[in-house]
Design an enzyme around this catalytic site. Structure first.
Site, PDB file in Angstrom:
ATOM      1  CG  ASN A 193       0.781   9.666   7.334  1.00 44.14           C
ATOM      2  OD1 ASN A 193       1.666   8.850   7.600  1.00 44.14           O
ATOM      3  ND2 ASN A 193      -0.237   9.376   6.545  1.00 44.14           N
ATOM      4  CE  LYS A 223       0.785   9.884   3.165  1.00 43.16           C
ATOM      5  NZ  LYS A 223      -0.024  10.083   1.991  1.00 43.16           N
ATOM      6  CG  HIS A 226      -3.703   6.771   5.498  1.00 42.14           C
ATOM      7  ND1 HIS A 226      -3.469   6.589   4.158  1.00 42.14           N
ATOM      8  CD2 HIS A 226      -3.458   8.074   5.754  1.00 42.14           C
ATOM      9  CE1 HIS A 226      -3.084   7.749   3.632  1.00 42.14           C
ATOM     10  NE2 HIS A 226      -3.067   8.667   4.585  1.00 42.14           N
ATOM     11  CD  GLU A 232      -1.074   6.645   1.370  1.00 48.22           C
ATOM     12  OE1 GLU A 232      -0.269   6.422   2.278  1.00 48.22           O
ATOM     13  OE2 GLU A 232      -1.218   7.783   0.858  1.00 48.22           O
ATOM     14  CD  GLU A 253      -5.815  11.880   5.427  1.00 47.14           C
ATOM     15  OE1 GLU A 253      -4.942  12.748   5.438  1.00 47.14           O
ATOM     16  OE2 GLU A 253      -5.555  10.666   5.387  1.00 47.14           O
ATOM     17  N   GLY A 282      -1.755  13.393  -1.650  1.00 49.23           N
ATOM     18  CA  GLY A 282      -0.500  13.272  -2.400  1.00 49.23           C
ATOM     19  C   GLY A 282      -0.601  13.740  -3.840  1.00 49.23           C
ATOM     20  CB  SER A 320      -2.876  18.423  -1.401  1.00 50.01           C
ATOM     21  OG  SER A 320      -2.617  17.263  -2.178  1.00 50.01           O
TER      22      SER A 320
HETATM   23  P1  PGA Z   1      -0.652  14.545   1.655  1.00 49.18           P
HETATM   24  O1  PGA Z   1      -1.053  13.235   2.505  1.00 49.18           O
HETATM   25  O2  PGA Z   1      -0.615  15.710   2.610  1.00 49.18           O
HETATM   26  O3  PGA Z   1       0.695  14.223   1.075  1.00 49.18           O
HETATM   27  O4  PGA Z   1      -1.707  14.727   0.619  1.00 49.18           O
HETATM   28  C1  PGA Z   1      -2.012  13.293   3.532  1.00 49.18           C
HETATM   29  C2  PGA Z   1      -2.223  11.928   4.139  1.00 49.18           C
HETATM   30  O5  PGA Z   1      -2.183  10.931   3.426  1.00 49.18           O
HETATM   31  O6  PGA Z   1      -2.432  11.782   5.357  1.00 49.18           O
END
Ligand code: PGA
Length: 253
Positions: A9, A11, A95, A97, A167, A173, A213
């Site tokens: 992903n 983003k 997601h 976000e 998640e 993140g 992460s």
């Molecule tokens: P990350 O993001 O691996 O940077 O924690 C995962 C995601 O949001 O799908």
């Protein structure tokens, strides 16, 4: 046996040129990509070039979001048929976000899941609790509510084809990943809910990823767990080396 699936992903990262050179540099290993399904999720502007660069590699492509209507007066939105046209076979929906920054509700996400399935796009439905919800002991309730709320009126046979990504919001993140044991327990719980609601076949065949992460140094621990079928990777998917390390560790389990 469920095929592991690694989602990259990206983003809101990478220009068209950066995305294209990533796809061109990515190691060709068709045998590995038969054992581990790999799906890259570029930004909308890079879909066409990444789709072209990935053709024939065995790596698939998806979009990070979509609208549920096929066309119309929805300024700034992209429809399922446009994603198919650009070469997508997957779409990320719900997601955290999108849920938290853009206030998407389960009801809205449910419309998108239905539209994706109706168009033959495989949805990766993301769910997960915030830190506060976890600290209040609400992880399972929140996951159940997001899962069932986003899957209203969806048939068991469609559930078997889709993917769920667990998640935890506090792990995305932040560099603070959930332990593999915590991730396994919540994912086993999600699988149980699917089993109870949609039957044994759906419970056994739905693929459930962990996300938050994931890095080359911790990926293997997740993939060794019985219920975890791969990962949705954000930050560590932006570099060719770290993404390919993660894919390789899913391939040797
Ligand atoms: P990350 O993001 O691996 O940077 O924690 C995962 C995601 O949001 O799908």
């Amino acid at each position: 046996m469920r095929l592991p699936i690694i989602g990259a992903n990206w983003k809101m990262h990478k220009t068209i040129r950066e995305a294209e050179s990533f796809a061109a540099e990515f190691p060709a290993d068709a045998d590995l990509y038969r054992k581990v399904e790999v799906v890259i999720f570029p930004t909308f502007t890079a879909l066409a070039v990444v789709g072209n660069a990935l053709r024939g590699t065995g790596i698939k492509m998806g979009a990070q979001n979509m609208h549920f209507e096929t066309k119309g007066a929805f300024t700034g939105e992209i429809s399922p048929n446009m994603l198919l046209d650009a070469g997508c076979s997957y779409v990320l929906l719900g997601h955290s976000e999108r849920r938290h920054i853009f206030k998407e509700t389960n009801e809205f996400i449910n419309k998108k899941v239905k539209a994706a399935l109706a168009h033959g796009l495989v949805p990766i439905l993301c769910i997960g609790e915030t830190l506060e919800e976890r600290q209040n002991g609400r992880t399972e309730d929140v996951c159940k509510e997001q899962l069932l709320g986003s899957l209203t009126d969806i048939e068991a046979r469609d559930i078997t084809t889709m993917v769920v990504a667990y998640e935890p919001v506090w792990a995305i993140g932040t560099g603070v990943n959930a332990t593999s044991q915590d991730a396994e327990e919540t994912i086993a719980f999600i699988r149980r809910i699917i089993h109870e609601k949609y039957g044994q076949k759906a419970g056994e065949s739905v693929r459930i990823q962990y996300g938050g992460s994931v890095k080359p140094t911790n990926a293997r621990e997740y993939f060794s767990k019985e219920n975890i079928d791969g990962a949705l990777v954000g930050g560590a998917s932006l570099e060719v080396d770290s993404l390919s390390e993660i894919i390789k560790s899913a391939g040797i389990i």
